[in-house]
Write a protein that holds these residues in place. Structure first.
Motif, PDB file in Angstrom:
ATOM      1  N   ASP A   3      -5.934  -1.483  -4.546  1.00  0.00           N
ATOM      2  CA  ASP A   3      -4.693  -2.201  -4.338  1.00  0.00           C
ATOM      3  C   ASP A   3      -3.787  -1.329  -3.465  1.00  0.00           C
ATOM      4  O   ASP A   3      -3.146  -0.395  -3.935  1.00  0.00           O
ATOM      5  N   TYR A   4      -3.757  -1.622  -2.178  1.00  0.00           N
ATOM      6  CA  TYR A   4      -3.017  -0.797  -1.219  1.00  0.00           C
ATOM      7  C   TYR A   4      -1.510  -0.878  -1.442  1.00  0.00           C
ATOM      8  O   TYR A   4      -0.799   0.094  -1.190  1.00  0.00           O
ATOM      9  N   PHE A   5      -1.031  -2.004  -1.934  1.00  0.00           N
ATOM     10  CA  PHE A   5       0.393  -2.119  -2.199  1.00  0.00           C
ATOM     11  C   PHE A   5       0.818  -1.154  -3.308  1.00  0.00           C
ATOM     12  O   PHE A   5       1.852  -0.484  -3.205  1.00  0.00           O
ATOM     13  N   ALA A   6       0.015  -1.062  -4.365  1.00  0.00           N
ATOM     14  CA  ALA A   6       0.336  -0.164  -5.476  1.00  0.00           C
ATOM     15  C   ALA A   6       0.314   1.285  -5.008  1.00  0.00           C
ATOM     16  O   ALA A   6       1.173   2.086  -5.395  1.00  0.00           O
ATOM     17  N   LEU A   7      -0.657   1.652  -4.192  1.00  0.00           N
ATOM     18  CA  LEU A   7      -0.715   3.020  -3.665  1.00  0.00           C
ATOM     19  C   LEU A   7       0.477   3.318  -2.762  1.00  0.00           C
ATOM     20  O   LEU A   7       1.094   4.381  -2.847  1.00  0.00           O
TER      21      LEU A   7
END
Length: 53
Positions: A3-7
């Motif tokens: 999940d790139y948004f969370a990172l």
């Protein structure tokens, strides 16, 4: 899948916190040394009591 948004959100908040910490004024100034206190007088011993070491 990662999940790139969370990172991005977590790393962005960490970078924001570091940015705020680096621009603090108190990081560049040393605190004043504490003033020396006069030595305390020893308490008188009571007669008949032994002090163990």
């Amino acid at each position: 899948m990662v999940d790139y948004f969370a990172l991005a959100l977590s790393h962005g908040l960490l970078m924001l916190a570091v940015w705020h910490l680096l621009w603090r004024d108190d990081l560049d100034k040393d605190p004043a040394p504490p003033e020396a206190e006069p030595p305390a007088e020893p308490k008188p011993t009571k007669p008949g009591l032994r002090i163990r070491a």
